[in-house]
Design a protein around this motif. Sequence first.
Motif, PDB file in Angstrom:
ATOM      1  N   GLN A 230     -30.793  -1.531 -16.316  1.00 44.44           N
ATOM      2  CA  GLN A 230     -31.030  -2.378 -17.486  1.00 44.44           C
ATOM      3  C   GLN A 230     -30.100  -1.995 -18.640  1.00 44.44           C
ATOM      4  O   GLN A 230     -29.621  -2.865 -19.372  1.00 44.44           O
ATOM      5  CB  GLN A 230     -32.496  -2.268 -17.939  1.00 44.44           C
ATOM      6  N   LEU A 231     -29.858  -0.701 -18.815  1.00 48.53           N
ATOM      7  CA  LEU A 231     -28.955  -0.253 -19.871  1.00 48.53           C
ATOM      8  C   LEU A 231     -27.523  -0.687 -19.590  1.00 48.53           C
ATOM      9  O   LEU A 231     -26.777  -1.051 -20.517  1.00 48.53           O
ATOM     10  CB  LEU A 231     -29.040   1.279 -19.988  1.00 48.53           C
ATOM     11  N   GLU A 232     -27.172  -0.711 -18.326  1.00 48.15           N
ATOM     12  CA  GLU A 232     -25.801  -1.092 -17.957  1.00 48.15           C
ATOM     13  C   GLU A 232     -25.552  -2.574 -18.199  1.00 48.15           C
ATOM     14  O   GLU A 232     -24.476  -2.963 -18.678  1.00 48.15           O
ATOM     15  CB  GLU A 232     -25.563  -0.733 -16.484  1.00 48.15           C
ATOM     16  N   ILE A 233     -26.548  -3.418 -17.880  1.00 46.23           N
ATOM     17  CA  ILE A 233     -26.336  -4.870 -17.981  1.00 46.23           C
ATOM     18  C   ILE A 233     -26.702  -5.419 -19.355  1.00 46.23           C
ATOM     19  O   ILE A 233     -26.483  -6.595 -19.626  1.00 46.23           O
ATOM     20  CB  ILE A 233     -27.163  -5.599 -16.901  1.00 46.23           C
TER      21      ILE A 233
ATOM     22  N   ASN B 196     -26.005  -5.418 -25.651  1.00 46.35           N
ATOM     23  CA  ASN B 196     -25.807  -4.475 -26.753  1.00 46.35           C
ATOM     24  C   ASN B 196     -25.965  -3.027 -26.304  1.00 46.35           C
ATOM     25  O   ASN B 196     -26.076  -2.117 -27.139  1.00 46.35           O
ATOM     26  CB  ASN B 196     -26.772  -4.764 -27.901  1.00 46.35           C
ATOM     27  N   LYS B 197     -25.969  -2.807 -24.990  1.00 49.85           N
ATOM     28  CA  LYS B 197     -26.068  -1.474 -24.417  1.00 49.85           C
ATOM     29  C   LYS B 197     -27.295  -0.715 -24.962  1.00 49.85           C
ATOM     30  O   LYS B 197     -27.231   0.472 -25.269  1.00 49.85           O
ATOM     31  CB  LYS B 197     -24.792  -0.669 -24.689  1.00 49.85           C
ATOM     32  N   ARG B 198     -28.407  -1.441 -24.999  1.00 48.71           N
ATOM     33  CA  ARG B 198     -29.649  -0.854 -25.495  1.00 48.71           C
ATOM     34  C   ARG B 198     -30.797  -1.442 -24.687  1.00 48.71           C
ATOM     35  O   ARG B 198     -30.860  -2.634 -24.433  1.00 48.71           O
ATOM     36  CB  ARG B 198     -29.835  -1.151 -26.978  1.00 48.71           C
ATOM     37  N   TYR B 199     -31.750  -0.558 -24.314  1.00 48.00           N
ATOM     38  CA  TYR B 199     -32.877  -0.996 -23.494  1.00 48.00           C
ATOM     39  C   TYR B 199     -34.139  -0.342 -24.029  1.00 48.00           C
ATOM     40  O   TYR B 199     -34.172   0.866 -24.292  1.00 48.00           O
ATOM     41  CB  TYR B 199     -32.659  -0.626 -22.024  1.00 48.00           C
ATOM     42  N   VAL B 200     -35.199  -1.167 -24.186  1.00 48.42           N
ATOM     43  CA  VAL B 200     -36.489  -0.686 -24.695  1.00 48.42           C
ATOM     44  C   VAL B 200     -37.577  -1.099 -23.700  1.00 48.42           C
ATOM     45  O   VAL B 200     -37.624  -2.250 -23.263  1.00 48.42           O
ATOM     46  CB  VAL B 200     -36.808  -1.266 -26.089  1.00 48.42           C
TER      47      VAL B 200
ATOM     48  N   SER C  19     -36.779   3.879 -26.310  1.00 47.67           N
ATOM     49  CA  SER C  19     -35.492   3.168 -26.383  1.00 47.67           C
ATOM     50  C   SER C  19     -34.419   4.032 -25.733  1.00 47.67           C
ATOM     51  O   SER C  19     -34.454   5.267 -25.825  1.00 47.67           O
ATOM     52  CB  SER C  19     -35.136   2.865 -27.831  1.00 47.67           C
ATOM     53  N   PHE C  20     -33.491   3.367 -25.093  1.00 46.88           N
ATOM     54  CA  PHE C  20     -32.380   4.046 -24.426  1.00 46.88           C
ATOM     55  C   PHE C  20     -31.072   3.414 -24.916  1.00 46.88           C
ATOM     56  O   PHE C  20     -30.939   2.182 -24.920  1.00 46.88           O
ATOM     57  CB  PHE C  20     -32.492   3.910 -22.903  1.00 46.88           C
ATOM     58  N   THR C  21     -30.134   4.260 -25.304  1.00 51.19           N
ATOM     59  CA  THR C  21     -28.828   3.784 -25.763  1.00 51.19           C
ATOM     60  C   THR C  21     -27.765   4.845 -25.438  1.00 51.19           C
ATOM     61  O   THR C  21     -28.096   6.029 -25.230  1.00 51.19           O
ATOM     62  CB  THR C  21     -28.848   3.499 -27.273  1.00 51.19           C
TER      63      THR C  21
END
Length: 470
Positions: free
Chosen positions: A111-114, A117-121, A134-136
Amino acid sequence: MIFLVLIASVLIAGVTVYQYREQSKDYHENRMERKEEQIRQSIDLAIQKTTYPVTTENLGLIFKNEIYEIAVVQNMNFNIYSLDGELIKSSRPKFANDSISMCLDAEVLNQLEISPNKRYVRENALAGDKYKASFTYIADQKFKPIGILNLPYFEDNSFNDYELKEFLMRLSGVYLLMLLMAILFAFFISKYITRSLETISDMMERTDLSKQNKKIFIENPGEEIEKLIGAYNGMIDELGHSAVKLAKSEREQAWREMAKQVAHEIKNPLTPMRLSVQSFERKFDPNDPNIHEKVKEYSNTLIQQIDTMSSIASAFSNFAEMPAQQNETLNVVKIVKLALDIFNEDYIHFIADEEEIIAKLDRTQLIRVVTNLVKNAIQAVPDVKSPRVLVSVASEGNMVKISVADNGHGIEKDHEEKIFEPKFTTKTSGMGLGLGMVKNIVETYKGTINFTSQPGKGTVFCVKFPKENV
């Protein structure tokens, strides 16, 4: 009005709860983004100041002590993972690291890769509590990703929940007051609106064909009420005209029926009188030695028919005469027993619950009621093997009850509805006026008369008079 207030209170309470939750959601999302941005800035500053080569392998050395300083300044714990998802460094104490995921799952990395904004919550659960994470990416000075920043964010809604509860309590108090005001207002408004309707309803309930009805007059009625009042008053006028026409028609019909009945009853004795005169004229012989006996026989026949006509006239006269309410205080038991003395039949029996039952009645009319009912009972048992007529007097509250029972042939079902009609009779003789006259007397004294009968077994007539007649 009350329904609208209740619906409004429910809707506003629902909208308030929804609004508070949305505000809380927006607040925590914005706060998490701000904290994440502040931590990212602190991480970028630490990378710029470090003397270690900025690579994934050196992230543990670069943030060996700085990670704790950043966590204290920002008042927020966070974790640093490698690009493969392995935990490199955490700002949490050593004894708490066991609850931290040592390796990120593939879903987070994908999810972070696709993510644009290169951000996944995503939402996680820990010890029954839900929190967001949150992951960035962490980038070097050339914006090349070298690690993953993980920021666990626990939402504290205790203050917002407290504020929501306080607000709902105040709102409930306000709407409770509004509800009470709406109930009072609706009550007075409905009383004002229905006051005219209640007046019309009361007048309609008192409408009676047997008397003159009053019209309704209300000051300043509404348009609809005025139309209703006009319709009612018009109905009263029509009702009055109809009642006059009906009374006139009934009187005319009654006189016509009475005239027919009188003519019919008078013709019955006239026919034998005519035949007797014609026979006497044809057979009259002055030299007949039995002439005196024949004249006497002829005279007796005429006198008998004349007496019949006289009894017919008396019967109709008694029926037409309304009982005069010359009330006097009577012992009903004594008067009924006195009325039975004129009958010689030994099968007539009399019983009374008490020796004295006092009522205000007319002596003559009471005797007339009893004698007529007893005559009917006697005429109902001529063919019975063991005839029996039982007359009883009893007291029922403020009423005196007189019952006349016989074991005669009874009354057929088809005749029950007509039994009190003035000209109805099932006998071969008589004019059918007895029970009609009894009913007339009883109703004049505001009493009741009814009967029960079984064909072949007998009939019981029951008359009730009020003890006090005004």
